[in-house]
Design a protein around this motif. Structure first.
Motif, short mmCIF file in Angstrom:
data_model
loop_
_atom_site.label_atom_id
_atom_site.label_comp_id
_atom_site.label_asym_id
_atom_site.label_seq_id
_atom_site.Cartn_x
_atom_site.Cartn_y
_atom_site.Cartn_z
N SER A 30 43.78 36.41 43.52
CA SER A 30 45.00 35.82 44.07
C SER A 30 45.25 34.48 43.39
O SER A 30 44.36 33.86 42.81
CB SER A 30 44.87 35.65 45.58
OG SER A 30 43.71 34.91 45.92
N GLU A 31 46.47 34.02 43.50
CA GLU A 31 46.90 32.84 42.76
C GLU A 31 46.07 31.60 43.07
O GLU A 31 45.75 30.81 42.19
CB GLU A 31 48.38 32.56 43.09
CG GLU A 31 48.98 31.40 42.31
CD GLU A 31 50.44 31.18 42.63
OE1 GLU A 31 51.07 30.33 41.97
OE2 GLU A 31 50.97 31.86 43.54
N ASN A 32 45.70 31.43 44.34
CA ASN A 32 44.97 30.22 44.74
C ASN A 32 43.48 30.47 44.97
O ASN A 32 42.81 29.69 45.63
CB ASN A 32 45.59 29.65 46.01
CG ASN A 32 45.48 30.61 47.18
OD1 ASN A 32 45.24 31.82 46.97
ND2 ASN A 32 45.65 30.12 48.39
N MET A 80 50.36 40.98 44.56
CA MET A 80 50.65 39.74 43.82
C MET A 80 49.38 39.07 43.27
O MET A 80 49.24 37.85 43.28
CB MET A 80 51.42 38.75 44.70
CG MET A 80 52.72 39.31 45.26
SD MET A 80 53.85 39.90 43.96
CE MET A 80 54.30 38.35 43.19
N GLN A 97 46.67 38.29 40.14
CA GLN A 97 46.75 37.99 38.71
C GLN A 97 45.63 38.71 37.98
O GLN A 97 44.50 38.73 38.45
CB GLN A 97 46.65 36.48 38.48
CG GLN A 97 47.72 35.68 39.17
CD GLN A 97 47.49 34.17 39.06
OE1 GLN A 97 46.39 33.72 38.72
NE2 GLN A 97 48.50 33.39 39.36
N GLU A 123 49.08 44.07 41.10
CA GLU A 123 49.89 43.00 40.51
C GLU A 123 51.25 42.84 41.17
O GLU A 123 51.70 41.73 41.45
CB GLU A 123 50.08 43.26 39.01
CG GLU A 123 48.80 43.10 38.20
CD GLU A 123 49.04 43.13 36.71
OE1 GLU A 123 49.17 42.05 36.11
OE2 GLU A 123 49.12 44.24 36.14
#
Length: 358
Positions: free
Chosen positions: A109-111, A87, A89, A83
């Motif tokens: 991952s975010e995307n 980075m 989620q 996290e």
């Protein structure tokens, strides 16, 4: 072997992660005077020695309990790595869980779901370890660079855009420890006899196969990524083939490549003699196995139906993932390039363009 010193210097210093902080919150502050050093190696704070299992003299159960506590704390530490450093989620499942229902989770991952670029999915072996780990014993003996999935995640994010880290071994909740429901004095024998009544399965993640299929159905299959690749270790390979069998059309269309590492899958048994599945595995998969041969040298396979098999460059099962790390991503890059080139040649737009020049 890869040198992870520089990477983990950054992990440790920039993000101020400390296993010691987690240990100090436990009842084992003196018994577990360890932390990860600048190289990501687990070392004793006073002696700088590696982990010693036999802390208590002639007391295997106590030593085992101490080892279990360390493993639990390492799991929490790796979650923080995922996290705060990678980075990623944390995504809880099932998505429709009630407020008091036991839930599992995975990381992405975010995307990961919105990017049209390629997506890498990490699927670990079976064991007590959780998301982000290839093996707990290797983390303890060899360090974070060899035992965690962070080097794989780092390369996946840099070169492929999105990554999903599955958590296939998080199947139950222990009501005794996690909810502290035993407030009365009970003998150890009685606790052992009633232990099973305190384990509650997590819906959608009762076993590795169910967890993987749930994440596929609700997330990966719905992602914008047209090119998905799996990296599966040990039992994770068997789990992937189970997913392939259960979601045949979807997986064959969306997954462009699979890298197996010492996989436990059985092509003949799991595919039920389906020639289409067997051909797909031979064409889209490659396996790295623990072997005395140099890295990437061909290793004979007893199963003719299996995919091409090469050496992981080590005879140690636990070190196989880290040893073939760069070979795997080189393979994934080449297979993605080949698929993209093929798709371009078969594109109607490309065909019209070539025709108009004649």
């Amino acid at each position: 072997m890869t040198d992870f010193t520089g990477e983990h210097t950054w992990l440790q210093i920039k993000h101020k992660l400390s296993l010691r902080n987690l240990i100090e919150g436990s009842e084992y502050q003196e018994e577990l005077k360890y932390d990860f050093n600048i190289k990501g190696e687990l070392r004793h704070l006073d002696t700088n020695e590696s982990f010693v299992f036999n802390y208590y003299k002639n007391a295997h159960e106590q030593n085992h309990k101490r080892y279990q506590v360390l493993g639990h704390l390492i799991t929490q530490y790796v979650y923080e790595l995922l996290e705060r450093v990678c980075m990623l989620q944390k995504v809880y499942i099932p998505t429709d869980a009630t407020e008091d229902e036991p839930r599992s989770f995975f990381f992405m991952s975010e995307n990961a779901l919105t990017s049209s670029s390629s997506l890498i999915v990490l699927l670990q072996d079976r064991g007590v370890f959780r998301a982000g780990q290839w093996g707990q014993r290797i983390i303890i003996s060899e360090g974070l660079g060899h035992g965690t999935q962070t080097p794989f995640i780092k390369i996946a994010l840099e070169n492929h855009g999105g990554v999903i880290v599955l958590n296939p071994n998080d199947n139950f909740i222990d009501l005794k420890t996690e909810k502290d429901r035993l407030s009365f004095s009970t003998s150890q024998e009685a606790l052992t006899s009633m232990e099973s009544t305190w384990w509650v399965s997590k819906r959608g993640s009762c076993n590795p196969e169910e967890h993987t299929m749930y994440v596929w159905d609700h997330f990966i299959s719905k992602s914008a990524a047209k090119n998905v690749a799996f990296i599966a270790h040990g039992y994770g390979g068997l789990v992937f083939v189970d997913l392939l069998v259960q979601r045949k059309g979807e997986v064959m269309n969306k997954v462009y490549s699979v890298a197996f590492i010492d996989s436990m899958h059985n092509v003949w048994h799991q595919t039920r003699s389906d020639p289409q599945l067997q051909e797909w595995i031979k064409k889209h998969c490659r396996e790295w196995v623990s072997n005395s041969k140099p890295l990437d040298k061909a290793v004979g396979s007893v199963m003719k139906l299996n995919c091409p098999t090469v050496s992981a460059g080590t005879e140690k099962y636990g070190l196989a993932p880290s040893c073939c790390l760069h070979s795997i991503f080189k393979y994934l890059k080449s297979t993605l390039k080949a698929k993209t080139a093929t798709a371009s040649r078969q594109s109607p737009v490309a065909t019209r363009s070539r025709t108009s020049k004649k």
